[in-house]
Design a protein around this motif. Structure first.
Motif, short mmCIF file in Angstrom:
data_model
loop_
_atom_site.label_atom_id
_atom_site.label_comp_id
_atom_site.label_asym_id
_atom_site.label_seq_id
_atom_site.Cartn_x
_atom_site.Cartn_y
_atom_site.Cartn_z
N VAL A 144 10.72 23.42 26.37
CA VAL A 144 10.01 24.61 26.85
C VAL A 144 10.20 25.80 25.92
CG1 VAL A 144 10.03 23.88 29.26
CG2 VAL A 144 11.85 25.34 28.41
N LEU A 145 11.14 25.72 25.01
CA LEU A 145 11.33 26.80 24.03
C LEU A 145 10.12 26.94 23.12
CD1 LEU A 145 15.07 26.31 23.04
CD2 LEU A 145 14.10 27.99 24.62
N ASN A 146 9.27 25.92 23.09
CA ASN A 146 8.05 25.99 22.28
C ASN A 146 7.03 26.98 22.82
OD1 ASN A 146 8.07 24.00 19.95
ND2 ASN A 146 8.91 22.80 21.63
N TRP A 147 7.25 27.52 24.00
CA TRP A 147 6.37 28.58 24.50
C TRP A 147 6.56 29.85 23.68
CZ3 TRP A 147 2.35 27.24 26.92
CH2 TRP A 147 2.34 26.30 27.93
N TRP A 148 7.71 30.05 23.09
CA TRP A 148 7.94 31.25 22.27
C TRP A 148 7.16 31.13 20.97
CZ3 TRP A 148 13.98 31.69 22.68
CH2 TRP A 148 14.30 32.14 23.94
N PRO A 149 6.38 32.13 20.65
CA PRO A 149 5.56 32.05 19.43
C PRO A 149 6.38 31.87 18.15
CG PRO A 149 4.78 33.81 20.85
CD PRO A 149 6.06 33.30 21.45
N VAL A 150 7.60 32.37 18.11
CA VAL A 150 8.44 32.21 16.92
C VAL A 150 8.74 30.74 16.67
CG1 VAL A 150 10.71 32.73 15.94
CG2 VAL A 150 9.46 34.50 17.18
N ARG A 205 -4.06 22.18 15.29
CA ARG A 205 -2.72 22.22 14.68
C ARG A 205 -1.89 23.35 15.27
NH1 ARG A 205 -2.40 20.94 8.41
NH2 ARG A 205 -0.29 21.54 8.94
N LYS A 206 -2.50 24.48 15.50
CA LYS A 206 -1.79 25.64 16.03
C LYS A 206 -1.29 25.39 17.45
CE LYS A 206 -2.58 30.41 17.38
NZ LYS A 206 -3.52 31.47 17.53
N LEU A 207 -2.06 24.65 18.24
CA LEU A 207 -1.75 24.46 19.65
C LEU A 207 -0.85 23.27 19.95
CD1 LEU A 207 -5.25 25.34 21.11
CD2 LEU A 207 -3.20 26.76 21.09
#
Length: 169
Positions: A94-100, A46-48
């Motif tokens: 690609v904004l999903n690379w940001w942990p927030v 789920r996290k990944l």
């Protein structure tokens, strides 16, 4: 006619990258359950999810850069500029690379629903005519490949997570 053909190919390309993610997302959420134990494999899945989606987006960015280079070198024509809004929406993945942003998994799901909606819209526009059956079959093949691509991205992301040692307790 040539422009509409290339425009159709561009839509199929975008569908191939992103439309399979909602099904993978829902399958992982169902398999992992409501509150998986932190540190467990289901919790990691789920996290990944957003990172796998960002990986798909990165592959899409690479393809767009290839098109931009071929256009710059004179080999590409105007293919780069067909469907610019969908391509720009795809680049936002690609904004999903940001942990927030990745911490809010639902954002990646909602982002991908746009592409699934385009697939459904495309198929619904072709229903009713036997002449369009090969195109509907083609759309469904592309959707199947999208599911495989997104599943492969999730598997690679999970493998990298565990190989890098982040998944160990």
């Amino acid at each position: 006619m040539e422009s509409s053909f290339f425009s159709y190919l561009r839509i199929l390309e975008i569908i191939a990258f992103f439309s399979g993610y909602p099904l993978i997302y829902l399958a992982v959420v169902v398999v992992a359950g409501k509150n998986p134990e932190p540190g467990s494999f289901k919790w990691s899945l789920r996290k990944l999810l957003p990172y796998a989606y960002a990986f798909i987006g990165t592959l899409f960015v690479g393809l767009q850069l290839k098109y931009a280079y071929s256009h710059y070198s004179g080999n590409g024509g105007n293919y780069l500029f067909l469907q610019p809004y969908l391509a720009a929406w795809g680049l936002l993945s690609v904004l999903n690379w940001w942990p927030v942003i990745a911490g809010k998994r639902i954002i990646s799901f909602l982002h991908s629903l746009v592409f699934l909606g385009i697939l459904v819209w495309d198929i619904m526009g072709k229903v009713g005519s036997s002449d369009n059956m090969p195109m509907i079959h083609n759309d469904m093949n592309i959707y199947g490949l999208s599911i495989l691509l997104n599943l492969s991205a999730l598997i690679l992301t999970v493998m990298f997570y565990y190989v890098a040692g982040k998944g160990r307790k």
